[in-house]
Design a protein around this motif. Structure first.
Motif, PDB file in Angstrom:
ATOM      1  N   THR A 248       8.234  20.975  -0.670  1.00  0.00           N
ATOM      2  CA  THR A 248       7.882  20.516  -2.015  1.00  0.00           C
ATOM      3  C   THR A 248       6.411  20.785  -2.302  1.00  0.00           C
ATOM      4  N   VAL A 249       6.100  20.897  -3.589  1.00  0.00           N
ATOM      5  CA  VAL A 249       4.703  21.103  -4.012  1.00  0.00           C
ATOM      6  C   VAL A 249       3.903  19.855  -3.663  1.00  0.00           C
ATOM      7  N   PRO A 250       2.767  19.993  -2.976  1.00  0.00           N
ATOM      8  CA  PRO A 250       1.981  18.814  -2.584  1.00  0.00           C
ATOM      9  C   PRO A 250       1.492  18.022  -3.800  1.00  0.00           C
ATOM     10  N   ASP A 251       1.384  16.703  -3.616  1.00  0.00           N
ATOM     11  CA  ASP A 251       0.815  15.868  -4.663  1.00  0.00           C
ATOM     12  C   ASP A 251      -0.623  16.298  -4.934  1.00  0.00           C
ATOM     13  N   GLY A 252      -1.014  16.260  -6.200  1.00  0.00           N
ATOM     14  CA  GLY A 252      -2.381  16.643  -6.550  1.00  0.00           C
ATOM     15  C   GLY A 252      -2.554  18.126  -6.784  1.00  0.00           C
TER      16      GLY A 252
ATOM     17  N   ALA B  10       0.841  -1.199   0.000  1.00  0.00           N
ATOM     18  CA  ALA B  10       0.000   0.000   0.000  1.00  0.00           C
ATOM     19  C   ALA B  10       0.876   1.249   0.000  1.00  0.00           C
ATOM     20  N   THR B  11       0.302   2.342  -0.485  1.00  0.00           N
ATOM     21  CA  THR B  11       1.027   3.615  -0.560  1.00  0.00           C
ATOM     22  C   THR B  11       0.674   4.487   0.632  1.00  0.00           C
ATOM     23  N   TYR B  12       1.704   4.880   1.384  1.00  0.00           N
ATOM     24  CA  TYR B  12       1.520   5.688   2.586  1.00  0.00           C
ATOM     25  C   TYR B  12       2.126   7.063   2.352  1.00  0.00           C
ATOM     26  N   LYS B  13       1.353   8.116   2.667  1.00  0.00           N
ATOM     27  CA  LYS B  13       1.834   9.490   2.532  1.00  0.00           C
ATOM     28  C   LYS B  13       1.453  10.260   3.787  1.00  0.00           C
ATOM     29  N   SER B  14       2.316  11.170   4.209  1.00  0.00           N
ATOM     30  CA  SER B  14       2.026  11.942   5.409  1.00  0.00           C
ATOM     31  C   SER B  14       2.543  13.364   5.260  1.00  0.00           C
ATOM     32  N   VAL B  15       1.862  14.291   5.967  1.00  0.00           N
ATOM     33  CA  VAL B  15       2.282  15.692   5.981  1.00  0.00           C
ATOM     34  C   VAL B  15       2.008  16.253   7.367  1.00  0.00           C
ATOM     35  N   PRO B  16       2.753  17.271   7.781  1.00  0.00           N
ATOM     36  CA  PRO B  16       2.431  17.946   9.046  1.00  0.00           C
ATOM     37  C   PRO B  16       1.145  18.739   8.896  1.00  0.00           C
ATOM     38  N   MET B  17       0.406  18.873   9.995  1.00  0.00           N
ATOM     39  CA  MET B  17      -0.871  19.577   9.919  1.00  0.00           C
ATOM     40  C   MET B  17      -1.115  20.385  11.186  1.00  0.00           C
ATOM     41  N   LEU B  18      -1.606  21.616  10.987  1.00  0.00           N
ATOM     42  CA  LEU B  18      -2.070  22.470  12.071  1.00  0.00           C
ATOM     43  C   LEU B  18      -3.428  23.033  11.668  1.00  0.00           C
TER      44      LEU B  18
ATOM     45  N   LEU C  78       2.359  36.016   0.076  1.00  0.00           N
ATOM     46  CA  LEU C  78       1.811  35.139  -0.961  1.00  0.00           C
ATOM     47  C   LEU C  78       2.748  35.140  -2.166  1.00  0.00           C
ATOM     48  N   THR C  79       3.404  33.986  -2.420  1.00  0.00           N
ATOM     49  CA  THR C  79       4.417  33.939  -3.481  1.00  0.00           C
ATOM     50  C   THR C  79       4.002  33.102  -4.682  1.00  0.00           C
ATOM     51  N   ASN C  80       2.928  32.292  -4.570  1.00  0.00           N
ATOM     52  CA  ASN C  80       2.494  31.530  -5.745  1.00  0.00           C
ATOM     53  C   ASN C  80       1.052  31.065  -5.590  1.00  0.00           C
ATOM     54  N   TYR C  81       0.449  30.793  -6.739  1.00  0.00           N
ATOM     55  CA  TYR C  81      -0.877  30.179  -6.801  1.00  0.00           C
ATOM     56  C   TYR C  81      -0.718  28.719  -7.202  1.00  0.00           C
ATOM     57  N   ARG C  82      -1.589  27.874  -6.620  1.00  0.00           N
ATOM     58  CA  ARG C  82      -1.627  26.470  -7.025  1.00  0.00           C
ATOM     59  C   ARG C  82      -2.975  26.124  -7.649  1.00  0.00           C
ATOM     60  N   GLU C  83      -2.957  25.198  -8.566  1.00  0.00           N
ATOM     61  CA  GLU C  83      -4.170  24.571  -9.091  1.00  0.00           C
ATOM     62  C   GLU C  83      -4.312  23.263  -8.333  1.00  0.00           C
ATOM     63  N   VAL C  84      -5.336  23.160  -7.490  1.00  0.00           N
ATOM     64  CA  VAL C  84      -5.498  21.986  -6.629  1.00  0.00           C
ATOM     65  C   VAL C  84      -6.575  21.076  -7.199  1.00  0.00           C
ATOM     66  N   ARG C  85      -6.264  19.805  -7.365  1.00  0.00           N
ATOM     67  CA  ARG C  85      -7.234  18.826  -7.851  1.00  0.00           C
ATOM     68  C   ARG C  85      -7.876  18.149  -6.633  1.00  0.00           C
ATOM     69  N   TRP C  86      -8.871  18.853  -6.084  1.00  0.00           N
ATOM     70  CA  TRP C  86      -9.530  18.382  -4.861  1.00  0.00           C
ATOM     71  C   TRP C  86     -10.243  17.060  -5.074  1.00  0.00           C
ATOM     72  N   GLU C  87     -10.672  16.778  -6.311  1.00  0.00           N
ATOM     73  CA  GLU C  87     -11.454  15.575  -6.561  1.00  0.00           C
ATOM     74  C   GLU C  87     -10.692  14.287  -6.280  1.00  0.00           C
ATOM     75  N   ARG C  88      -9.370  14.372  -6.149  1.00  0.00           N
ATOM     76  CA  ARG C  88      -8.593  13.169  -5.861  1.00  0.00           C
ATOM     77  C   ARG C  88      -8.620  12.783  -4.386  1.00  0.00           C
ATOM     78  N   LEU C  89      -9.130  13.663  -3.548  1.00  0.00           N
ATOM     79  CA  LEU C  89      -9.201  13.423  -2.108  1.00  0.00           C
ATOM     80  C   LEU C  89      -7.837  13.086  -1.515  1.00  0.00           C
ATOM     81  N   GLY C  90      -6.803  13.648  -2.080  1.00  0.00           N
ATOM     82  CA  GLY C  90      -5.479  13.473  -1.510  1.00  0.00           C
ATOM     83  C   GLY C  90      -5.249  14.481  -0.400  1.00  0.00           C
ATOM     84  N   ILE C  91      -4.006  14.574   0.054  1.00  0.00           N
ATOM     85  CA  ILE C  91      -3.693  15.528   1.116  1.00  0.00           C
ATOM     86  C   ILE C  91      -3.351  16.867   0.481  1.00  0.00           C
TER      87      ILE C  91
END
Length: 849
Positions: free
Chosen positions: A590-594, A546-554, A643-656
């Protein structure tokens, strides 16, 4: 008013009263259309007001006090507690998610709520069996008590008296939580409620640095006056400016729910307006048919010296009196809706209702009804009074196109403009109202064009050899044909239902298809940062491959944009939610996946300046541009980042992914928890996933495990319930369409009788005539269905891809359903009226030839 105009008005009023005596049959559809439309608008407005007034009336109970001050990931300091309790009584509630494990080691997600001895400050918590809440939650023999929703008992197969494990604590279930007075204030949860005492919370081991716990401090003031509440809020703001409290008051105990109620009410009001507009076609048809029957009377009056103003006034007053009756009946029925709802559905919805007569909702519905009546009756009335006496004796009204004078055209335009202004001016979301009204107007115009196109095509098609087929084709394009009315009346209702069905299908397909395929199998929340490596090793051992991914969160709340306080920012409607509460945030190099950077630059690991990356659409909705400053309150500290950049986020993937992603320097040294996902290749199956959940809950009881499949199933249910309710409400439009269609066919009854008698005299059989009319109605029904499917599909595609930002899925079932409905109504009503026409004795018609 001078004597002459007053006399003309009196004469017109006298004639109108006499005309009403014979107008009962002809205006039945007129009345029904007005009653349905006005009733739906008045009913929706009154019911929405009953809900919002109920929320306002029960605001203290829903909120749990006069004011609530919420912090995330930290408790209030002693100084802050002293400030909050300076003007009254204070109570504390802690909210978080956790895993509950039964005796058989089955586990489920619960919404955990820890309360102090003062809970509830307002309202009553009811238990089954009945008992004192504090006693039920207290410790007995070293084990704390708990009460829970019935759902938890059924999920884990438990009964009162059984024990469960939450985190590291063992709790005894001592009752079922029947009533929770402040349930609405905490929003919709993913699991059943589990209520424990705040003394039991430390024993669970869930309170760790960075844990996602919401601490809510409710205050009941000694002085209940509005002025005292405002003064207290100002005192807290001035006394703890850096605390980062999310503040709610009894006047807005559940602001998101109130906004949703108003938005749904707006949508349903617009649907009701659509029904009323469709009914306007029926109103126009009824007026035209009535004037057609009165052509000899009108001609006689004009020949005897009646002025055009007297003719117009007579029939305008007649229509107005009938409209007043229809609007009055609609208002009476609409005013009854909240009372009926309170009696029927109050036990099934968790919202307080306060049914009463709402004058504003009734006035609004009456205005809509009056404006629609005016817009749709001025034209036929003006054409009738403008027609010369010779035309009235010779032809039916409307057989030739006559444009009324500019005064009546301007009157129609003003009434239409008034409708648009009223709908937009009273809308909660004006952008959506403009889009809805624009789409409705476009469909109206297109339906007229489609009707003219069908008639033009029928006129140019080769004439069939079969007599009845030739008759059917001629009926579609002949003068006075029913084609425009049939297409317009059914087209709008079917277009609306098709659009709703396709939006529902696209949402369901996105959840069950795209989301289910791309989404991870599990989310893990509140992994202590100190145990991240050990947890990752555990996952690698028990979930091989299985694929495991983690990020810090506040969690943090935006408090300012470019030094402008968040409460003074005016965002776009679809971005306002970002400022309304705390948000999940993260940091990394790094730029988040998705997601991908679409403008600006990503920071390098060695940069010390605080920087933030924002979702592009939301940044634009908040009016942000690159180089602006965003200030967030995290753990009681306010931090500003560029604010230094804009991201296009693909929320439909339900990733982090997060709305805001910061560089590590922004939160150097801050305590945080870890958010992680786990994705099994090609899925794992329910049995394997549930077994894995038990393993995680046993080894890491403080980690909250969210099974994505269960969350998607709950989302599916919510969407299904909402779609069902909207479809039922939208059926008002279809019902009005059916009434208009029935009225149009009734208005054309005399044409059918005349045609049938002449054709039967010339040798046509009843069977042949029925076949001809069936072909005519089937052709109109198919053409209407084809347009409705196309228009509804385009509207649904726009909403799904542009507004919801998901993939569009076409549902053949919606298309087939539209075709079947159109054919059933047009052919069914058409043949019903035709059969009546064919049953008329020929002598009644022939003697007048």
């Amino acid at each position: 008013m001078s004597a002459a105009p007053a006399q003309r008005l009196k004469t017109a009023f006298t004639f109108a009263l006499r005309e009403l005596r014979g107008a009962k049959r002809g205006f039945g559809i007129f009345l029904a259309c007005l009653v349905l439309g006005v009733m739906s608008i008045a009913g929706v407005g009154s019911f929405a007001r009953a809900l919002t007034d109920g929320l306002a009336r029960e605001g203290r109970s829903i909120l749990g006090g006069d004011a609530a001050f919420t912090l995330v990931q930290r408790e209030a300091t002693p100084a802050e507690l002293s400030l909050l309790g300076s003007e009254g009584r204070i109570g504390r509630v802690a909210l978080t998610r956790a895993m509950a494990r039964g005796p058989s080691d089955d586990a489920t997600l619960v919404e955990l709520k820890a309360v102090d001895g003062a809970y509830p400050l307002v309202g009553t918590a009811e238990l089954s069996p009945a008992q004192d809440l504090a006693a039920a939650l207290g410790a007995r023999g070293g084990i704390y008590g708990a009460v829970a929703d019935e759902t938890l008992f059924s999920r884990l197969t438990l009964k009162v008296g059984d024990t469960i494990r939450v985190g590291e604590a063992t709790l005894q279930l001592r009752g079922v939580l029947s009533t929770e007075p402040d349930r609405l204030a905490t929003g919709v949860g993913f699991g059943p409620r589990l209520l424990i005492s705040d003394a039991a919370l430390p024993a669970t081991g869930l309170v760790q640095p960075g844990s996602l716990i919401r601490w809510s401090y409710r205050v009941v003031l000694n002085d209940q006056s509005p002025a005292a509440l405002e003064a207290f809020l100002a005192k807290v703001r001035d006394g703890a400016p850096q605390a980062g409290f999310e503040v709610r008051t009894r006047d807005a105990a559940s602001p998101q729910l109130e906004r949703n109620v108003r938005r749904i009410a707006q949508y349903l009001t617009l649907v009701g307006l659509t029904a009323l507009l469709v009914g306007g076609v029926g109103v126009a048809n009824a007026v035209s048919a009535h004037l057609s029957e009165k052509r000899e009377v009108i001609a006689t009056l004009k020949a005897l010296g009646a002025t055009r103003g007297t003719i117009f006034g007579t029939y305008f007053l007649e229509v107005a009196m009938i409209a007043v009756l229809g609007i009055g009946i609609g208002l009476a029925l609409g005013a009854m809706v909240p009372f009926a709802a309170a009696a029927v559905v109050a036990a099934y919805i968790p919202f307080p209702l306060s049914p009463h007569l709402d004058p504003m909702a009734l006035v609004l519905a009456a205005l809509y009804g009056a404006l629609v009546t005016t817009a749709f009756t001025l034209w036929p009335l003006a054409r009738a009074q403008e027609a010369p006496v010779s035309a009235l004796f010779r032809d039916e009204i409307g057989a030739k196109r006559r444009w009324p004078s500019w005064r009546y055209v301007a009157g129609c335009a003003l009434a239409a403009a008034g409708l648009v202004a009223l709908a937009i001016g009273t809308a909660e979301d004006k952008r959506s109202a403009i889009i809805f009204i624009g789409a409705a107007m476009a469909v109206f115009v297109l339906l007229r064009l489609v009707a003219f196109g069908i008639m033009a095509l029928a006129r140019r098609l080769p004439r069939p050899r079969a007599t009845m087929a030739r008759l059917a084709l001629a009926n579609i394009h002949r003068p006075g044909a029913l084609t425009p009315t049939v297409v317009l009346s059914l087209g709008l209702g079917l277009s609306l239902l098709t659009a709703i069905a396709l939006i529902d299908r696209s949402l369901t397909a996105e959840i069950n298809g795209t989301l289910a395929e791309k989404a991870p199998s599990f989310f893990f929340v509140d992994i202590p940062s100190s145990e991240e490596e050990a947890f990752a090793a555990f996952i690698a051992k028990h979930a091989e491959g299985a694929t495991y991914k983690s990020v810090p969160m506040l969690r943090g709340r935006i408090t300012a944009l470019n030094d402008t306080p968040a409460e003074k920012v005016t965002p776009a409607p679809d971005a306002a939610w970002v400022l309304q509460s705390d948000r999940g945030i993260s940091f990394g190099d790094t730029v988040p996946d998705g997601s991908s950077v679409v403008e600006g630059r990503w920071w390098s690991p060695d940069e010390a300046e605080p920087q933030v990356s924002f979702d592009r659409k939301l940044a634009e909705g908040l009016g942000l541009k690159l180089g602006d400053t965003v200030t967030v309150n995290v753990l009681g500290r306010e931090l500003s980042a560029k604010l230094t950049n804009y991201r296009e986020v693909r929320w439909e993937r339900l990733g982090i992914n997060f709305v805001m992603q910061f560089n590590p320097a922004t939160f150097a040294g801050a305590p945080y928890s870890v958010l992680a996902t786990l994705t099994f290749p090609d899925g794992a199956g329910s049995a394997k996933e549930l077994a894995f959940m038990r393993e995680v809950a046993r080894a890491y009881p403080a980690v909250t495990t969210v099974r994505v499949k269960e969350a998607l199933d709950q989302a599916n249910k919510m969407i299904g319930d909402l779609s069902f309710g909207i479809r039922i409400a939208s059926l008002v439009t279809l019902l009005t369409s059916i009434l208009v269609l029935a009225g149009a066919l009734a208005a054309g009854h005399q044409h059918r009788v005349y045609d049938a008698v002449v054709l039967k005299t010339l040798g046509a059989t009843r069977r042949g005539l029925v076949g001809a009319y069936a072909l005519e109605y089937a052709g109109l029904g198919l053409a209407t269905a084809a347009f409705s499917i196309a228009a509804g599909s385009v509207a649904a595609y726009f909403v799904v891809t542009r507004v919801m930002d998901i993939s569009f899925t076409f549902a053949p079932g919606a298309a087939v359903g539209g075709v079947v409905l159109a054919l059933a109504f047009t052919v069914g009503f058409g043949l019903l009226g035709t059969w009546r026409a064919l049953s008329q004795p020929p002598v009644r018609v022939l003697r007048h030839l």
